[in-house]
Design a protein around this motif. Structure first.
Motif, PDB file in Angstrom:
ATOM      1  N   ILE A  17     -16.527  85.305  52.435  1.00 44.31           N
ATOM      2  CA  ILE A  17     -15.461  85.146  53.211  1.00 44.31           C
ATOM      3  C   ILE A  17     -15.823  84.973  54.732  1.00 44.31           C
ATOM      4  N   LYS A  18     -16.810  86.108  55.367  1.00 44.63           N
ATOM      5  CA  LYS A  18     -17.234  85.908  56.727  1.00 44.63           C
ATOM      6  C   LYS A  18     -17.540  84.399  57.143  1.00 44.63           C
ATOM      7  N   SER A  19     -18.433  83.889  56.225  1.00 45.88           N
ATOM      8  CA  SER A  19     -18.476  82.473  56.885  1.00 45.88           C
ATOM      9  C   SER A  19     -17.548  81.515  56.762  1.00 45.88           C
ATOM     10  N   TYR A  20     -16.574  81.807  55.934  1.00 37.79           N
ATOM     11  CA  TYR A  20     -15.302  80.803  56.255  1.00 37.79           C
ATOM     12  C   TYR A  20     -14.745  81.171  57.540  1.00 37.79           C
ATOM     13  N   VAL A  21     -14.523  82.515  57.871  1.00 37.54           N
ATOM     14  CA  VAL A  21     -13.931  82.897  58.869  1.00 37.54           C
ATOM     15  C   VAL A  21     -14.424  82.465  60.253  1.00 37.54           C
ATOM     16  N   ASP A  22     -16.077  82.362  60.190  1.00 37.44           N
ATOM     17  CA  ASP A  22     -16.879  81.922  61.176  1.00 37.44           C
ATOM     18  C   ASP A  22     -16.595  80.445  61.560  1.00 37.44           C
ATOM     19  N   ILE A  23     -16.639  79.627  60.320  1.00 38.99           N
ATOM     20  CA  ILE A  23     -16.438  78.311  60.397  1.00 38.99           C
ATOM     21  C   ILE A  23     -14.941  77.987  61.322  1.00 38.99           C
ATOM     22  N   ALA A  24     -13.912  78.608  60.597  1.00 32.56           N
ATOM     23  CA  ALA A  24     -12.504  78.341  61.179  1.00 32.56           C
ATOM     24  C   ALA A  24     -12.643  78.675  62.657  1.00 32.56           C
ATOM     25  N   MET A  25     -13.290  79.906  62.932  1.00 33.11           N
ATOM     26  CA  MET A  25     -13.261  80.303  64.525  1.00 33.11           C
ATOM     27  C   MET A  25     -13.977  79.332  65.327  1.00 33.11           C
ATOM     28  N   SER A  26     -15.084  78.782  64.790  1.00 34.74           N
ATOM     29  CA  SER A  26     -15.817  77.631  65.510  1.00 34.74           C
ATOM     30  C   SER A  26     -14.911  76.529  65.721  1.00 34.74           C
ATOM     31  N   PHE A  27     -14.237  76.049  64.842  1.00 36.91           N
ATOM     32  CA  PHE A  27     -13.340  74.844  64.844  1.00 36.91           C
ATOM     33  C   PHE A  27     -12.258  74.964  65.814  1.00 36.91           C
ATOM     34  N   TYR A  28     -11.533  76.255  65.897  1.00 34.72           N
ATOM     35  CA  TYR A  28     -10.389  76.674  66.716  1.00 34.72           C
ATOM     36  C   TYR A  28     -11.139  76.905  68.221  1.00 34.72           C
ATOM     37  N   ASN A  29     -12.280  77.335  68.388  1.00 32.99           N
ATOM     38  CA  ASN A  29     -12.948  77.233  69.657  1.00 32.99           C
ATOM     39  C   ASN A  29     -13.202  75.907  70.378  1.00 32.99           C
ATOM     40  N   GLN A  30     -13.408  74.947  69.501  1.00 37.93           N
ATOM     41  CA  GLN A  30     -13.568  73.565  69.924  1.00 37.93           C
ATOM     42  C   GLN A  30     -12.193  73.110  70.352  1.00 37.93           C
ATOM     43  N   LEU A  31     -11.185  73.393  69.947  1.00 36.67           N
ATOM     44  CA  LEU A  31      -9.801  72.966  70.148  1.00 36.67           C
ATOM     45  C   LEU A  31      -9.278  73.500  71.440  1.00 36.67           C
ATOM     46  N   THR A  32      -9.741  74.767  71.763  1.00 37.02           N
ATOM     47  CA  THR A  32      -9.442  75.439  73.069  1.00 37.02           C
ATOM     48  C   THR A  32     -10.166  75.327  74.047  1.00 37.02           C
ATOM     49  N   ASP A  33     -11.158  74.454  74.014  1.00 34.44           N
ATOM     50  CA  ASP A  33     -12.161  74.157  74.951  1.00 34.44           C
ATOM     51  C   ASP A  33     -12.953  75.399  75.294  1.00 34.44           C
ATOM     52  N   GLY A  34     -13.377  76.209  74.327  1.00 35.49           N
ATOM     53  CA  GLY A  34     -14.389  77.426  74.529  1.00 35.49           C
ATOM     54  C   GLY A  34     -13.377  78.692  74.981  1.00 35.49           C
ATOM     55  N   HIS A  35     -12.217  78.524  75.274  1.00 35.55           N
ATOM     56  CA  HIS A  35     -11.231  79.652  75.579  1.00 35.55           C
ATOM     57  C   HIS A  35     -10.250  79.866  74.647  1.00 35.55           C
ATOM     58  N   PRO A  36     -10.719  80.677  73.398  1.00 32.87           N
ATOM     59  CA  PRO A  36      -9.315  80.742  72.568  1.00 32.87           C
ATOM     60  C   PRO A  36      -8.453  81.977  72.834  1.00 32.87           C
ATOM     61  N   GLN A  37      -7.275  81.930  72.521  1.00 33.48           N
ATOM     62  CA  GLN A  37      -6.476  82.965  72.822  1.00 33.48           C
ATOM     63  C   GLN A  37      -6.190  83.950  71.946  1.00 33.48           C
ATOM     64  N   PHE A  38      -6.807  83.548  70.653  1.00 30.06           N
ATOM     65  CA  PHE A  38      -6.427  84.629  69.137  1.00 30.06           C
ATOM     66  C   PHE A  38      -8.070  84.539  68.611  1.00 30.06           C
ATOM     67  N   TYR A  39      -8.091  85.597  68.034  1.00 29.17           N
ATOM     68  CA  TYR A  39      -9.145  85.804  66.832  1.00 29.17           C
ATOM     69  C   TYR A  39      -8.218  85.334  65.714  1.00 29.17           C
ATOM     70  N   LEU A  40      -9.139  84.769  64.626  1.00 30.58           N
ATOM     71  CA  LEU A  40      -8.546  84.433  63.549  1.00 30.58           C
ATOM     72  C   LEU A  40      -9.035  85.499  62.517  1.00 30.58           C
ATOM     73  N   TYR A  41      -8.292  85.986  61.422  1.00 30.50           N
ATOM     74  CA  TYR A  41      -8.828  86.702  60.205  1.00 30.50           C
ATOM     75  C   TYR A  41      -7.988  86.479  59.053  1.00 30.50           C
ATOM     76  N   PRO A  42      -8.674  86.673  57.865  1.00 28.34           N
ATOM     77  CA  PRO A  42      -7.947  85.895  56.721  1.00 28.34           C
ATOM     78  C   PRO A  42      -6.979  86.899  56.163  1.00 28.34           C
ATOM     79  N   LYS A  43      -5.586  86.485  55.964  1.00 35.47           N
ATOM     80  CA  LYS A  43      -4.432  87.393  55.695  1.00 35.47           C
ATOM     81  C   LYS A  43      -4.427  87.504  54.232  1.00 35.47           C
ATOM     82  N   HIS A  44      -4.495  86.062  53.536  1.00 37.54           N
ATOM     83  CA  HIS A  44      -4.233  85.970  52.096  1.00 37.54           C
ATOM     84  C   HIS A  44      -5.239  84.987  51.515  1.00 37.54           C
ATOM     85  N   ILE A  45      -5.780  85.421  50.288  1.00 40.35           N
ATOM     86  CA  ILE A  45      -6.794  84.640  49.654  1.00 40.35           C
ATOM     87  C   ILE A  45      -6.328  84.086  48.155  1.00 40.35           C
ATOM     88  N   PHE A  46      -6.444  82.929  47.951  1.00 40.13           N
ATOM     89  CA  PHE A  46      -6.081  82.480  46.588  1.00 40.13           C
ATOM     90  C   PHE A  46      -7.211  81.671  46.020  1.00 40.13           C
TER      91      PHE A  46
END
Length: 534
Positions: A17-46
């Motif tokens: 799961i940590k790997s998925y979080v790292d991938i999502a956070m990396s993608f989000y980091n690119q969207l915000t030009d390296g200045h993300p406003q939030f941390y992402l964390y898994p709330k529900h997993i199916f």
């Protein structure tokens, strides 16, 4: 943006799961030009039957890690924000929440620690001098201990003083001259003035290390910045004066030569009161005074004088953190609790005087005397002692004497007329009377139990920090406003009441040392006058 849409990751289904979080956070980091406003964390997993995994992410604010008080304590006061969103959230303004005290609408509601220090010492801040402290600075000095510690604040003010003395080479010549000639000197001055008022208001916050460090810094400033010598001299004189660097709850041990275990006495109230000190020094040992023999004028005057001294002793720190109402903090509010205790004992005494009158005729004279005393208390604007008599006459043991009150209807009318202001359970009449007294620059001894209630409601109704762990400066401002309303008459009262009331030492001693009768004993004596059910 504060939200991102759904996206699909094609990869090995056995990733942790940590790997998925790292991938999502990396993608989000690119969207915000390296200045993300939030941390992402898994709330529900199916997990689907075919092995696909659906992860629903929630956000945790990065701002909490960058603008929180805890983070800012560890950062240099001049550190620059890393994103525009952080800039926007470093101070949230609100309209004036302190009626008649603040006219500016640009008042911080939530603000970061470093931003608040920068704002208070800014070159274009509201002007205040070494002899005057503006409203936001007062709020800050009253409440900063709710957010941070004295040593940390002290270091940040020293950092603020050591601002760069010039702009970078890209700035225009005019900007560089303005910066060095106006901005830097004003910031230096405002830091020194803030330090002066801090020491003046809260000398007990400064330990020996801080005092030694500040003295060394001031000497360096005097040599490097001669125009600031006036301020550094005033600060050094204040530091070298006989500062009382003990908390308010430990001062009596320093002021008194008596051992710690001896109780607080009326002689403590006579300190710094010339007329009382002289009266006590000339007073000869006398027999016990019978308070029942005191006239209405003596009751009103001596109660007012005692109440003024108790009110004068209350320090603003005693009204912080609800100290008076919490068992583990009550030691922090000794003077406030003495004032409350005196109020309760005098109310008990009023009821006792009425109940212990041997006949209804004498009881009528006692009540009449108290009503006359109320008339004098109203003239003196001694509202706290006025409330004492009101509560004494309205106590269960006295109020239940229906036979007596039915036979003395005129007393009921007189009591209603004199004590009308006390019968308003919303306390609007009291509040209006205090405002009138303050606006006319008159002395006044307020009854402030409802202000203590307001403090509790305000303190419990909002947190000291925002959801991003910023300082809730709006809450502190509201609480300061309440404390200011309680204590605003201390200075004028010290000049007025001692000048018009001559102390009667035996009566003062008798009132101060009166021991309450238990409510149960009062009720039993009341039942002896008029049995229950009759």
């Amino acid at each position: 943006k504060s939200k991102i849409g759904s996206f699909v990751l094609y990869g090995y289904p056995k990733y942790k799961i940590k790997s998925y979080v790292d991938i999502a956070m990396s993608f989000y980091n690119q969207l915000t030009d390296g200045h993300p406003q939030f941390y992402l964390y898994p709330k529900h997993i199916f997990t689907f039957p075919n092995g696909d995994i659906y992860i629903k992410f929630h956000t945790r604010e990065i701002l909490e890690s960058r603008i929180s008080v805890k983070y800012q304590e560890s950062q240099h006061v001049h550190e620059l924000p890393q994103s525009q969103f952080e800039v926007d959230q470093s101070v949230v303004l609100q309209e004036d929440v302190t009626e008649k005290l603040l006219s500016s609408v640009n008042f911080p509601r939530y603000i970061t620690l470093n931003k608040l220090i920068l704002r208070l010492t800014s070159w274009n801040a509201n002007p205040f001098t070494i002899d005057y402290c503006d409203y936001p600075t007062n709020v800050f000095l009253y409440f900063y201990s709710q957010w941070t510690s004295a040593p940390i604040l002290f270091q940040k003010l020293l950092e603020r003083f050591d601002i760069a003395d010039s702009l970078n080479s890209d700035a225009s010549i005019m900007d560089r001259h303005f910066y060095r000639g106006v901005v830097v000197p004003h910031i230096h001055t405002n830091v020194l003035v803030l330090l002066y008022h801090w020491i003046e208001y809260r000398p007990f916050d400064f330990n020996d290390t801080m005092v030694e460090q500040l003295q060394k810094k001031l000497n360096e400033i005097s040599e490097k910045f001669p125009p600031l010598s006036l301020f550094t001299t005033r600060l050094l004189n204040l530091l070298n004066s006989d500062l009382e660097r003990l908390p308010i709850y430990e001062r009596l041990n320093r002021l008194s030569t008596k051992p710690k275990e001896e109780p607080f006495t009326i002689q403590h109230l006579a300190m710094d009161h010339p007329r009382l000190e002289v009266a006590f020094s000339r007073s000869l040992p006398q027999g016990e005074v019978n308070l029942s023999d005191c006239s209405a004028k003596q009751i009103a005057h001596q109660l007012t004088l005692l109440d003024q001294r108790l009110y004068h002793a209350i320090h603003f720190t005693e009204m912080l953190n609800q100290s008076w109402s919490k068992k583990k903090y009550k030691f922090r509010a000794p003077n406030l609790l003495r004032s409350v205790d005196f109020f309760n004992r005098m109310s008990n005494w009023v009821a006792k005087e009425v109940i212990e009158a041997p006949t209804d005729k004498l009881r009528r004279l006692v009540v009449t005397k108290f009503i006359k005393a109320c008339d004098i208390l109203l003239e003196l604007k001694s509202y706290n002692m006025l409330m004492v008599i009101h509560l004494g006459l309205e106590s269960v043991s006295v109020h239940r004497l229906k036979w007596f009150w039915e036979e003395n209807e005129k007393l009921i009318q007189l009591r209603s007329d004199e004590l009308e202001i006390c019968g308003d359970h919303t306390y609007k009449k009291f509040r209006h009377a205090y405002e009138s007294a303050f606006e006319s620059d008159s002395a006044c001894l307020p009854h402030f139990s409802f202000y203590l209630r307001d403090l509790i409601y305000t303190d419990d109704g909002a947190k000291d920090l925002s959801k991003y762990k910023q300082i809730n400066f709006g809450k502190s401002s509201r609480m300061y406003n309440i404390i200011w309303r309680v204590l605003r008459f201390q200075e004028i009262n010290d000049q007025f009441y001692p000048s018009i009331i001559k102390p009667n030492v035996p009566i003062l001693n008798a009132f101060f040392n009166y021991e309450s009768m238990s409510e149960n004993d009062l009720y039993q004596k009341s039942c002896a006058i008029q049995p229950r059910g009759t």
